[in-house]
Design a protein around this motif. Structure first.
Motif, PDB file in Angstrom:
ATOM      1  N   ASP A 125       0.802  -1.221   0.000  1.00  0.00           N
ATOM      2  CA  ASP A 125       0.000   0.000   0.000  1.00  0.00           C
ATOM      3  C   ASP A 125       0.841   1.280   0.000  1.00  0.00           C
ATOM      4  N   LYS A 144       0.443   4.002  -2.940  1.00  0.00           N
ATOM      5  CA  LYS A 144      -0.011   5.359  -2.626  1.00  0.00           C
ATOM      6  C   LYS A 144       1.015   6.410  -3.015  1.00  0.00           C
ATOM      7  N   PHE A 172      -0.511   2.981  -9.229  1.00  0.00           N
ATOM      8  CA  PHE A 172      -0.641   1.595  -9.668  1.00  0.00           C
ATOM      9  C   PHE A 172       0.401   1.202 -10.715  1.00  0.00           C
ATOM     10  N   THR A 213      -0.737  -7.581  -4.773  1.00  0.00           N
ATOM     11  CA  THR A 213      -0.909  -6.213  -4.283  1.00  0.00           C
ATOM     12  C   THR A 213      -1.612  -6.264  -2.944  1.00  0.00           C
ATOM     13  N   MET A 226      -3.464  -3.672  -0.318  1.00  0.00           N
ATOM     14  CA  MET A 226      -3.969  -2.317  -0.118  1.00  0.00           C
ATOM     15  C   MET A 226      -4.727  -2.251   1.197  1.00  0.00           C
ATOM     16  N   TRP A 280     -13.207   1.062  -1.257  1.00  0.00           N
ATOM     17  CA  TRP A 280     -13.491   1.144  -2.696  1.00  0.00           C
ATOM     18  C   TRP A 280     -12.906  -0.092  -3.365  1.00  0.00           C
ATOM     19  N   ASP A 334     -12.896  -0.903  -7.329  1.00  0.00           N
ATOM     20  CA  ASP A 334     -11.935  -0.105  -8.088  1.00  0.00           C
ATOM     21  C   ASP A 334     -10.509  -0.566  -7.848  1.00  0.00           C
ATOM     22  N   GLN A 335     -10.192  -0.939  -6.614  1.00  0.00           N
ATOM     23  CA  GLN A 335      -8.839  -1.405  -6.325  1.00  0.00           C
ATOM     24  C   GLN A 335      -8.545  -2.717  -7.035  1.00  0.00           C
ATOM     25  N   ALA A 357      -5.688  -2.804  -9.944  1.00  0.00           N
ATOM     26  CA  ALA A 357      -4.560  -3.721  -9.737  1.00  0.00           C
ATOM     27  C   ALA A 357      -4.487  -4.742 -10.866  1.00  0.00           C
ATOM     28  N   VAL A 407      -4.969  -9.885  -5.371  1.00  0.00           N
ATOM     29  CA  VAL A 407      -5.246  -8.628  -4.683  1.00  0.00           C
ATOM     30  C   VAL A 407      -5.638  -8.918  -3.238  1.00  0.00           C
ATOM     31  N   LEU A 453      -7.087  -6.960   0.103  1.00  0.00           N
ATOM     32  CA  LEU A 453      -7.700  -5.733   0.594  1.00  0.00           C
ATOM     33  C   LEU A 453      -7.867  -5.876   2.100  1.00  0.00           C
TER      34      LEU A 453
END
Length: 105
Positions: free
Chosen positions: A8, A12, A16, A33, A35, A40, A43-44, A48, A56, A58
Protein backbone atom coordinates in the motif's frame (compact mmCIF):
# COMPACT_ATOMS: atom_id res chain seq x y z
CA UNK A 1 7.14 -19.63 -8.37
CA UNK A 2 8.18 -16.49 -6.46
CA UNK A 3 5.72 -13.99 -5.04
CA UNK A 4 6.46 -10.27 -4.95
CA UNK A 5 4.26 -8.04 -2.82
CA UNK A 6 3.57 -4.48 -3.90
CA UNK A 7 2.40 -2.80 -0.72
CA UNK A 8 0.00 0.00 0.00
CA UNK A 9 2.68 2.62 0.80
CA UNK A 10 4.35 2.13 -2.58
CA UNK A 11 1.04 2.20 -4.47
CA UNK A 12 -0.01 5.36 -2.63
CA UNK A 13 3.30 7.09 -3.26
CA UNK A 14 3.79 6.31 -6.96
CA UNK A 15 0.47 4.84 -8.10
CA UNK A 16 -0.64 1.60 -9.67
CA UNK A 17 2.13 1.84 -12.28
CA UNK A 18 4.38 0.37 -9.57
CA UNK A 19 2.71 -2.98 -10.30
CA UNK A 20 3.57 -3.03 -13.99
CA UNK A 21 7.05 -1.59 -13.30
CA UNK A 22 7.82 -4.62 -11.11
CA UNK A 23 5.95 -7.20 -13.20
CA UNK A 24 7.64 -6.53 -16.55
CA UNK A 25 11.22 -7.33 -15.44
CA UNK A 26 10.05 -10.34 -13.38
CA UNK A 27 7.72 -12.27 -15.74
CA UNK A 28 7.85 -15.54 -13.76
CA UNK A 29 6.82 -13.98 -10.44
CA UNK A 30 3.31 -13.59 -9.07
CA UNK A 31 2.59 -9.99 -8.20
CA UNK A 32 0.51 -9.65 -5.05
CA UNK A 33 -0.91 -6.21 -4.28
CA UNK A 34 -1.77 -5.34 -0.71
CA UNK A 35 -3.97 -2.32 -0.12
CA UNK A 36 -4.99 -1.09 3.31
CA UNK A 37 -8.48 0.10 2.48
CA UNK A 38 -11.39 -1.97 1.27
CA UNK A 39 -13.80 0.94 1.08
CA UNK A 40 -13.49 1.14 -2.70
CA UNK A 41 -12.78 -2.54 -3.22
CA UNK A 42 -14.08 -2.94 -6.76
CA UNK A 43 -11.94 -0.11 -8.09
CA UNK A 44 -8.84 -1.40 -6.33
CA UNK A 45 -9.32 -4.89 -7.77
CA UNK A 46 -9.88 -3.48 -11.27
CA UNK A 47 -6.92 -1.08 -11.14
CA UNK A 48 -4.56 -3.72 -9.74
CA UNK A 49 -5.65 -6.29 -12.36
CA UNK A 50 -5.26 -3.79 -15.18
CA UNK A 51 -1.74 -2.99 -13.97
CA UNK A 52 -0.81 -6.70 -14.02
CA UNK A 53 -1.37 -7.94 -10.47
CA UNK A 54 -1.98 -11.66 -10.05
CA UNK A 55 -3.58 -11.49 -6.58
CA UNK A 56 -5.25 -8.63 -4.68
CA UNK A 57 -5.33 -8.32 -0.89
CA UNK A 58 -7.70 -5.73 0.59
CA UNK A 59 -7.42 -4.96 4.30
CA UNK A 60 -9.60 -2.71 6.39
CA UNK A 61 -13.17 -1.96 7.36
CA UNK A 62 -15.55 -2.45 4.50
CA UNK A 63 -19.23 -2.25 3.83
CA UNK A 64 -21.16 -5.21 2.48
CA UNK A 65 -21.54 -3.30 -0.79
CA UNK A 66 -17.78 -2.77 -1.10
CA UNK A 67 -16.99 -6.43 -0.36
CA UNK A 68 -19.64 -7.56 -2.84
CA UNK A 69 -18.32 -5.21 -5.54
CA UNK A 70 -14.73 -6.39 -4.96
CA UNK A 71 -15.82 -10.04 -5.17
CA UNK A 72 -17.76 -9.34 -8.38
CA UNK A 73 -14.72 -7.63 -9.94
CA UNK A 74 -12.49 -10.50 -8.83
CA UNK A 75 -14.83 -13.04 -10.42
CA UNK A 76 -15.24 -11.02 -13.62
CA UNK A 77 -11.50 -10.43 -14.07
CA UNK A 78 -10.41 -13.90 -12.92
CA UNK A 79 -8.04 -12.51 -10.29
CA UNK A 80 -8.03 -14.04 -6.80
CA UNK A 81 -8.86 -11.55 -4.07
CA UNK A 82 -8.64 -11.78 -0.31
CA UNK A 83 -10.58 -9.29 1.75
CA UNK A 84 -9.71 -9.06 5.42
CA UNK A 85 -12.22 -7.17 7.56
CA UNK A 86 -12.57 -6.80 11.34
CA UNK A 87 -14.15 -9.71 13.24
CA UNK A 88 -17.92 -9.45 13.43
CA UNK A 89 -18.13 -7.02 10.52
CA UNK A 90 -20.59 -8.08 7.83
CA UNK A 91 -22.30 -10.37 10.37
CA UNK A 92 -19.71 -13.14 10.02
CA UNK A 93 -17.83 -14.77 12.91
CA UNK A 94 -14.38 -14.81 11.33
CA UNK A 95 -12.00 -11.94 10.66
CA UNK A 96 -11.23 -12.99 7.11
CA UNK A 97 -13.53 -13.46 4.17
CA UNK A 98 -11.87 -15.24 1.32
CA UNK A 99 -13.18 -15.25 -2.21
CA UNK A 100 -11.55 -17.67 -4.62
CA UNK A 101 -13.55 -18.18 -7.78
CA UNK A 102 -10.57 -19.14 -9.89
CA UNK A 103 -7.60 -21.25 -8.92
CA UNK A 104 -4.15 -19.76 -9.10
CA UNK A 105 -2.88 -19.76 -12.65
Amino acid sequence: MPFIEIGDPLIKSVGFQAISAVKHPTPGAWIVTEMMSADWGRDQVVLAAEAGADVVLLIGPASIASVSAAADASRRLGIPAMIDVPEGRLGLPTASIRYEESSFR
